[in-house]
Design an enzyme around this catalytic site. Structure first.
Site, PDB file in Angstrom:
ATOM      1  N   ASP A 291       0.870  -1.183   0.000  1.00  0.00           N
ATOM      2  CA  ASP A 291       0.000   0.000   0.000  1.00  0.00           C
ATOM      3  C   ASP A 291       0.900   1.224   0.000  1.00  0.00           C
ATOM      4  O   ASP A 291       1.850   1.313   0.787  1.00  0.00           O
ATOM      5  CB  ASP A 291      -0.899  -0.007   1.235  1.00  0.00           C
ATOM      6  CG  ASP A 291      -1.927  -1.122   1.175  1.00  0.00           C
ATOM      7  OD1 ASP A 291      -2.829  -1.049   0.333  1.00  0.00           O
ATOM      8  OD2 ASP A 291      -1.797  -2.088   1.953  1.00  0.00           O
TER       9      ASP A 291
ATOM     10  N   ASP B 244     -12.751  -3.968  -2.105  1.00  0.00           N
ATOM     11  CA  ASP B 244     -12.565  -3.734  -0.666  1.00  0.00           C
ATOM     12  C   ASP B 244     -13.931  -3.897  -0.016  1.00  0.00           C
ATOM     13  O   ASP B 244     -14.883  -3.219  -0.423  1.00  0.00           O
ATOM     14  CB  ASP B 244     -12.043  -2.311  -0.405  1.00  0.00           C
ATOM     15  CG  ASP B 244     -10.656  -2.096  -1.010  1.00  0.00           C
ATOM     16  OD1 ASP B 244      -9.884  -3.067  -1.085  1.00  0.00           O
ATOM     17  OD2 ASP B 244     -10.355  -0.952  -1.409  1.00  0.00           O
TER      18      ASP B 244
END
Lengths: 217, 251
Positions: free
Chosen positions: B8, B129
């Site tokens: 990330d 997500d």
């Protein structure tokens, strides 16, 4: 005699990654545009990369040179080819991804969907020796050692090919007949996997493949 | 089994996240490409996700930071702020092998088809997500911050016809903490798509990976904590998996 190595600059490919992998392996290929394919000289080596779909790749090449002319030029001048993934499928007879997309037919075998309905296989696989009774190249040990990275929806089925004195490696998937992973012949090498994305071992295989073709004058 | 490094990224740094929220810098993102593509920490693939590109509406880190092509010797997927075919092409041009889409795909599903038709299905990863809202797994956009109208089940069913090549699903509630990826989410995914599936968020050990492989036939995992927080080298994880009878690549 030094043999020149060319990498075909195709939009339907990751040619920059292939280029850097070849450089890391110690060769320095010249980049060739599609409209210069018919300028290749006798015994030179052409690397055809490829990702995406066969229609895009074939139309990109055929705009500059009719496929039949490219094939004649390759055979007449003993030009050596390494085809990678879609580039490998392009040097086969035809692809069922688009039967109207004219392929080079340097390997007499068809490219068919891996699964029905069509979906991709993505992952690393070990290879099996499928056929190497009459021919075993200096690459054999490299194929047998490590895993290679595949990402594709279409493949040549290993059971359907009878390519005579070629060296053929396959890999197995659940729910699918064995697929061809690699074909090695005197003038042509095809890889269904991506050596340029198969770590240091893939870089080494690319380098040795080029050296093998250089030695097959 | 595919062992994928999840990276990330925020402002050029690989960041540690908890429930998909950045909490601290780990290292420069470009260093993580080198670290995870060779040596004892070589993974099978790397997935980079710019966690704030869609939120703030700018290009992803990979495009902003790299003017030249970046070579990675293993497959490299890049996501974050891919809102058009042009941005997808720019990202591929700079060295990505696959594009990861979430927010823009939900806002405009035809974008998936356009990129897939142009670049091939193998280049398109759909990022999902998710967490449960009123008992149903729902899709979130903008770095896991905004609730969309799509349930995971409905979105997965559409994905294949839109030209998606792979699914990368993150469980927001178990991401970055000592909580397992939910079994019911693994089951939901396997039931609703035949596409290659990568799960992420709540994978903390080789035992976790073995269990999802055995119980749900999931063989692709993207994780960060195992290497970056729990300080295992990937070579150790590979050895543990091998001794458990799993098939893994040994670079």
């Amino acid at each position: 005699m030094s043999v020149k190595v060319y990498l075909l600059k195709l939009q339907s490919s990751n040619w920059k990654s292939v280029h850097k992998a070849i450089l890391k392996g110690g060769n320095d290929p010249a980049i060739i545009e599609v409209y210069d394919i018919l300028e290749l000289q006798p015994n030179e080596i052409l690397i055809i990369p490829g990702v995406g779909n066969i229609s895009s790749l074939v139309s990109e090449i055929s705009v500059s040179a009719p496929i039949v002319k490219v094939r004649e030029h390759i055979e007449r001048n003993n030009i050596k080819i390494i085809g990678i993934c879609l580039g490998f499928q392009f040097i086969c007879s035809k692809s069922f991804e688009d039967e109207n997309a004219e392929c080079l037919n340097l390997f007499n075998c068809d490219v068919v969907p891996i699964f029905d309905p069509v979906r991709p296989f993505v992952g690393w696989c070990k290879l099996n020796t499928f056929l190497s009774d009459t021919f075993k190249s200096s690459l054999a040990e490299l194929f047998e050692e490590k895993d290679f990275y595949f990402t594709h929806s279409y493949a040549v089925k290993a059971v359907e090919i009878n390519l005579g004195k070629y060296e053929i490696y396959s890999y197995s998937l659940d729910g699918s007949e064995d697929n061809v992973a690699a074909i090695v012949s005197k003038n042509y090498i095809g890889y269904q996997f991506h050596p340029e994305k198969s770590g240091q071992h893939g870089i080494k295989l690319l380098s040795k493949s080029i050296n093998l073709l250089k030695s097959n004058l | 089994m595919r062992l994928i490094a999840r990276v990330d990224v925020r402002n050029g740094f690989h960041i540690k996240t908890i429930n998909c929220e950045g909490v601290e810098k780990i290292r420069e993102a470009s260093e993580s490409i080198k670290l995870f593509s060779s040596g004892d920490n070589e993974h099978d693939e790397i997935i980079f996700i710019d966690t704030v590109a869609s939120l703030y509406g700018f290009d992803n880190w990979f495009i902003r930071e790299n003017q030249e092509h970046v070579y990675c010797p293993i497959p490299l997927s890049i996501g974050g702020g891919v809102s058009s075919v042009d941005i997808a092409l720019q990202t591929l041009e700079r060295g990505a092998d696959k594009i990861v889409l979430n927010t823009a795909a939900i806002e405009n599903p035809s974008l998936l088809e356009k990129i897939s038709n142009l670049c091939g299905r193998q280049a398109v990863i759909l990022q999902i997500d998710t967490k449960k809202i009123n008992g149903e797994y729902m899709c979130f956009t903008h770095g896991a911050r905004e609730l969309s109208n799509y349930s995971v089940a409905d979105w997965l069913k559409q994905a294949q016809s839109l030209g998606v090549g792979e699914i990368h699903i993150t469980s927001i509630d178990s991401e970055g903490i000592d909580k397992a990826f939910p079994d019911d989410l693994a089951d939901l995914c396997k039931t609703n798509t035949p596409l290659p599936l990568i799960i992420s968020g709540g994978l903390r050990s080789s035992e976790d990976l073995c269990r999802f492989r055995r119980e749900f036939e999931i063989d692709s995992f993207s994780f960060s904590s195992i290497v970056n927080r729990l300080n295992f080298k990937l070579v150790e994880i590979r050895e543990q998996l091998l001794s458990s009878g799993e098939e893994v690549r040994c670079p």
